[in-house]
Design a protein around this motif. Structure first.
Motif, mmCIF file in Angstrom:
data_model
loop_
_atom_site.group_PDB
_atom_site.id
_atom_site.type_symbol
_atom_site.label_atom_id
_atom_site.label_comp_id
_atom_site.label_asym_id
_atom_site.label_seq_id
_atom_site.Cartn_x
_atom_site.Cartn_y
_atom_site.Cartn_z
ATOM 1 N N PHE A 306 0.835 -1.198 0.000
ATOM 2 C CA PHE A 306 0.000 0.000 0.000
ATOM 3 C C PHE A 306 0.872 1.252 0.000
ATOM 4 C CE2 PHE A 306 -2.960 -3.097 1.760
ATOM 5 C CZ PHE A 306 -4.155 -2.753 1.155
ATOM 6 N N THR A 307 0.332 2.324 -0.578
ATOM 7 C CA THR A 307 0.919 3.650 -0.452
ATOM 8 C C THR A 307 0.038 4.457 0.495
ATOM 9 O OG1 THR A 307 1.953 3.682 -2.639
ATOM 10 C CG2 THR A 307 1.461 5.808 -1.641
ATOM 11 N N TYR A 308 0.642 5.020 1.536
ATOM 12 C CA TYR A 308 -0.083 5.831 2.509
ATOM 13 C C TYR A 308 0.229 7.300 2.216
ATOM 14 C CZ TYR A 308 -0.513 1.462 5.123
ATOM 15 O OH TYR A 308 -0.799 0.170 5.497
ATOM 16 N N GLY A 363 -7.545 -12.553 -6.260
ATOM 17 C CA GLY A 363 -6.614 -12.443 -5.136
ATOM 18 C C GLY A 363 -6.181 -11.007 -4.902
ATOM 19 N N TRP A 364 -5.902 -10.286 -5.986
ATOM 20 C CA TRP A 364 -5.502 -8.869 -5.864
ATOM 21 C C TRP A 364 -6.617 -8.058 -5.218
ATOM 22 C CZ3 TRP A 364 -7.120 -4.062 -7.301
ATOM 23 C CH2 TRP A 364 -6.180 -3.031 -7.281
ATOM 24 N N ALA A 365 -7.852 -8.259 -5.675
ATOM 25 C CA ALA A 365 -8.993 -7.510 -5.141
ATOM 26 C C ALA A 365 -9.251 -7.849 -3.675
ATOM 27 C CB ALA A 365 -10.241 -7.790 -5.980
ATOM 28 N N ASN A 366 -9.140 -9.126 -3.313
ATOM 29 C CA ASN A 366 -9.376 -9.528 -1.926
ATOM 30 C C ASN A 366 -8.367 -8.889 -0.979
ATOM 31 O OD1 ASN A 366 -11.579 -11.122 -2.505
ATOM 32 N ND2 ASN A 366 -10.400 -13.015 -2.699
ATOM 33 N N TYR A 367 -7.137 -8.716 -1.452
ATOM 34 C CA TYR A 367 -6.109 -8.114 -0.597
ATOM 35 C C TYR A 367 -6.317 -6.606 -0.468
ATOM 36 C CZ TYR A 367 -1.627 -6.799 1.380
ATOM 37 O OH TYR A 367 -0.658 -6.277 2.197
ATOM 38 N N PHE A 368 -6.567 -5.922 -1.584
ATOM 39 C CA PHE A 368 -6.604 -4.458 -1.570
ATOM 40 C C PHE A 368 -7.979 -3.878 -1.293
ATOM 41 C CE2 PHE A 368 -2.650 -5.155 -3.937
ATOM 42 C CZ PHE A 368 -1.805 -4.325 -3.214
ATOM 43 N N ARG A 369 -8.962 -4.725 -1.025
ATOM 44 C CA ARG A 369 -10.300 -4.209 -0.742
ATOM 45 C C ARG A 369 -10.342 -3.418 0.555
ATOM 46 N NH1 ARG A 369 -13.522 -9.651 -0.644
ATOM 47 N NH2 ARG A 369 -15.218 -8.185 -1.020
ATOM 48 N N ILE A 370 -9.346 -3.560 1.414
ATOM 49 C CA ILE A 370 -9.326 -2.818 2.676
ATOM 50 C C ILE A 370 -8.826 -1.390 2.487
ATOM 51 C CG2 ILE A 370 -8.974 -4.916 4.046
ATOM 52 C CD1 ILE A 370 -6.030 -4.062 4.357
ATOM 53 N N GLY A 371 -8.438 -1.018 1.263
ATOM 54 C CA GLY A 371 -7.930 0.322 0.997
ATOM 55 C C GLY A 371 -8.760 1.043 -0.049
ATOM 56 N N ASN A 372 -8.276 2.193 -0.469
ATOM 57 C CA ASN A 372 -8.930 2.970 -1.524
ATOM 58 C C ASN A 372 -8.424 2.465 -2.881
ATOM 59 O OD1 ASN A 372 -8.343 4.747 1.014
ATOM 60 N ND2 ASN A 372 -10.155 5.640 0.081
ATOM 61 N N ALA A 373 -9.006 1.361 -3.319
ATOM 62 C CA ALA A 373 -8.449 0.653 -4.481
ATOM 63 C C ALA A 373 -9.302 0.763 -5.738
ATOM 64 C CB ALA A 373 -8.256 -0.822 -4.125
ATOM 65 N N TYR A 374 -10.414 1.520 -5.693
ATOM 66 C CA TYR A 374 -11.344 1.524 -6.829
ATOM 67 C C TYR A 374 -10.684 2.019 -8.117
ATOM 68 C CZ TYR A 374 -15.635 2.110 -9.502
ATOM 69 O OH TYR A 374 -16.610 2.018 -10.480
ATOM 70 N N GLU A 375 -9.946 3.119 -8.018
ATOM 71 C CA GLU A 375 -9.313 3.695 -9.213
ATOM 72 C C GLU A 375 -8.292 2.732 -9.817
ATOM 73 O OE1 GLU A 375 -6.919 7.764 -10.113
ATOM 74 O OE2 GLU A 375 -8.638 7.948 -8.762
ATOM 75 N N ALA A 376 -7.456 2.144 -8.952
ATOM 76 C CA ALA A 376 -6.462 1.171 -9.434
ATOM 77 C C ALA A 376 -7.144 -0.058 -10.013
ATOM 78 C CB ALA A 376 -5.530 0.773 -8.290
ATOM 79 N N TYR A 419 -14.633 -8.542 -13.381
ATOM 80 C CA TYR A 419 -14.552 -7.075 -13.401
ATOM 81 C C TYR A 419 -14.047 -6.658 -12.021
ATOM 82 C CZ TYR A 419 -15.966 -2.186 -13.816
ATOM 83 O OH TYR A 419 -15.978 -0.817 -13.853
ATOM 84 N N VAL A 420 -12.781 -6.278 -11.954
ATOM 85 C CA VAL A 420 -12.097 -6.122 -10.655
ATOM 86 C C VAL A 420 -12.812 -5.186 -9.687
ATOM 87 C CG1 VAL A 420 -9.880 -5.722 -9.539
ATOM 88 C CG2 VAL A 420 -9.953 -6.572 -11.887
ATOM 89 N N PRO A 421 -13.309 -3.994 -10.127
ATOM 90 C CA PRO A 421 -13.991 -3.120 -9.145
ATOM 91 C C PRO A 421 -15.169 -3.780 -8.450
ATOM 92 C CG PRO A 421 -13.478 -1.893 -11.145
ATOM 93 C CD PRO A 421 -13.172 -3.338 -11.433
ATOM 94 N N SER A 422 -15.846 -4.703 -9.122
ATOM 95 C CA SER A 422 -17.003 -5.359 -8.492
ATOM 96 C C SER A 422 -16.592 -6.331 -7.395
ATOM 97 C CB SER A 422 -17.813 -6.107 -9.557
ATOM 98 O OG SER A 422 -17.086 -7.222 -10.061
ATOM 99 N N LEU A 423 -15.292 -6.690 -7.343
ATOM 100 C CA LEU A 423 -14.807 -7.619 -6.316
ATOM 101 C C LEU A 423 -14.398 -6.920 -5.036
ATOM 102 C CD1 LEU A 423 -12.545 -9.884 -8.580
ATOM 103 C CD2 LEU A 423 -14.873 -10.354 -7.831
ATOM 104 N N LEU A 424 -14.286 -5.600 -5.075
ATOM 105 C CA LEU A 424 -13.821 -4.858 -3.908
ATOM 106 C C LEU A 424 -14.927 -4.787 -2.835
ATOM 107 C CD1 LEU A 424 -11.959 -1.923 -5.690
ATOM 108 C CD2 LEU A 424 -10.965 -3.952 -4.653
#
Length: 424
Positions: A306-308, A363-376, A419-424
């Motif tokens: 993550f980038t903070y 796997g990527w979506a499951n990990y980064f769903r705890i952050g602001n990952a929608y744009e990425a 569709y990755v955003p739908s997995l967040l």
């Protein structure tokens, strides 16, 4: 049903014994345990160790014996019985490790030492028995390679602290796994484990040679990355850093050798950096001055993928601290998708190609769903469709057009690509 009940009984004994060891160690912080070897050689412990090693899969060591070969041809029961006899007769000797390299982000490579399956099983058996003794002592700031702890928990804790501590000390160790002093590490191990035979096993694994390009090298320091016991040993040694750290200087969060210290003020952060350098020097470890830094959160920093950084919240009408997937991580994920599709034969169907990358996207979506990952996630979804389009063009041998009109993104989504955003 009989087999299932037998398996449950074996698993219950291993877990029950681990809990008993944990409670005994917790009751007395200074207690050491001198009779453990007879538990390591138990049939049910070795069977549980085999299950875990087999589940992790992994490549062959120097003897070229694979997990599949042992299971399908040699026989697991026969294999474990031979291991048990070697351990009981104390005739077991570890094999040399096979040196291999895996790519790291930025083009560098990480060295790994691959043990043979036998060594992995015995190391796992030792880990099952001794790990509860050290779990009692480990500090709350440590998250790496521990039961019921994860990368996400470490990332969340940093996000919690950074809301009140805007100055960050980003610590990077220079070749940590390759520079741990063996004698000092064994002193740390002996604080809880004094069984002579278990200590002999651990030291023999540390001293095992490494084979690379036909030459065997004997390490004088370090724990080989790739071995089953290495993460636990690395945690045991860096626990010394956690134990000596004064929380008044800043909040420490550590995942293996990756650590950050969060401070309220700049002067505190400077003191924390100097104190961390002093403790690490006493432990015989080296600070990587090129990657270690002191920064304000507005300048951003990376931890656990993550980038903070600070961002303006339209909801709260003020600056807030956010965490989002790092550019380095997104770039690495794109590289993996591209490489995965490139390796597929041209005869593979589009359905198989989609199945090849879907677990990666999920796997990527499951990990980064705890952050602001929608744009990425939007960018990653588009990239996945672009790469599938290139794959399909090669499959159809179409060179006149890029195919975006003939095969739009919807064409791939209809065939099951996530569709990755739908997995967040």
């Amino acid at each position: 049903m009989i087999v299932e009940n037998t398996e449950n009984t074996k698993m219950t004994w291993v877990r029950a014994f681990q809990r008993e060891l944990y409670r005994a160690a917790k009751r007395n912080a200074k207690r050491s345990f001198g009779i453990l070897y007879d538990k390591v050689v138990r049939k049910d412990v070795l069977e549980e160790a085999w299950k875990r090693v087999a589940a992790n899969k992994g490549v062959c060591g120097v003897d070229e014996q694979s997990i599949a070969w042992i299971r399908d041809e040699y026989g697991v029961e026969r294999y474990l019985e031979e291991i048990r006899q070697e351990l009981e007769e104390e005739s077991y000797r570890p094999s040399v490790l096979l040196r291999t390299y895996i790519p790291k982000p930025g083009g560098k490579k990480r060295p790994l030492g691959i043990p043979v399956v036998k060594d992995r099983v015995i190391q796992m058996a030792v880990k099952l028995i001794i790990e509860p003794l050290y779990e009692v002592d480990f500090c709350d700031c440590s998250y790496g390679y521990r039961p019921k702890r994860s990368n996400q928990q470490a990332a969340e804790m940093v996000h919690k602290y950074v809301n009140y501590n805007k100055w960050v000390v980003d610590i990077d160790l220079k070749g940590y796994f390759d520079t741990i002093p063996h004698d000092r590490l064994m002193d740390c191990v002996r604080r809880r484990v004094t069984d002579r035979r278990v200590l002999h096993l651990i030291r023999s694994w540390l001293k095992a040679g490494v084979l690379y390009n036909g030459v065997i090298e004997t390490p004088k320091e370090g724990t080989p990355q790739g071995s089953v016991l290495s993460p636990l040993l690395s945690n045991i040694y860096l626990h010394e850093f956690d134990r000596r750290w004064n929380e008044k200087m800043g909040k420490l969060v550590r995942f293996a050798d990756d650590m950050v210290i969060l401070c309220r003020h700049q002067w505190q952060a400077k003191r924390a950096m100097n104190e961390a350098k002093r403790i690490l020097t006493e432990l015989g470890l080296t600070l990587n001055t090129e990657k270690s830094k002191l920064a304000h959160v507005k300048d951003s920093f990376d931890f656990m993928g993550f980038t903070y950084r600070e961002g303006f919240s339209t909801r709260w009408k003020r600056l807030v601290r956010v965490k989002l997937p790092s550019k380095k991580n997104v770039k690495e994920m794109r590289r993996k998708i591209k490489q995965r599709l490139k390796k597929l034969p041209l005869g593979v169907s589009l359905t198989e190609a989609v199945k090849a990358i879907n677990p990666m996207l999920r796997g990527w979506a499951n990990y980064f769903r705890i952050g602001n990952a929608y744009e990425a996630a939007l960018g990653l979804a588009q990239y996945a469709c672009d790469q599938l389009r290139l794959f399909w063009r090669r499959r159809k041998q179409s060179k006149r057009t890029r195919g975006s009109r003939k095969w739009p993104d919807s064409f791939f989504y209809e065939r099951g690509v996530h569709y990755v955003p739908s997995l967040l």
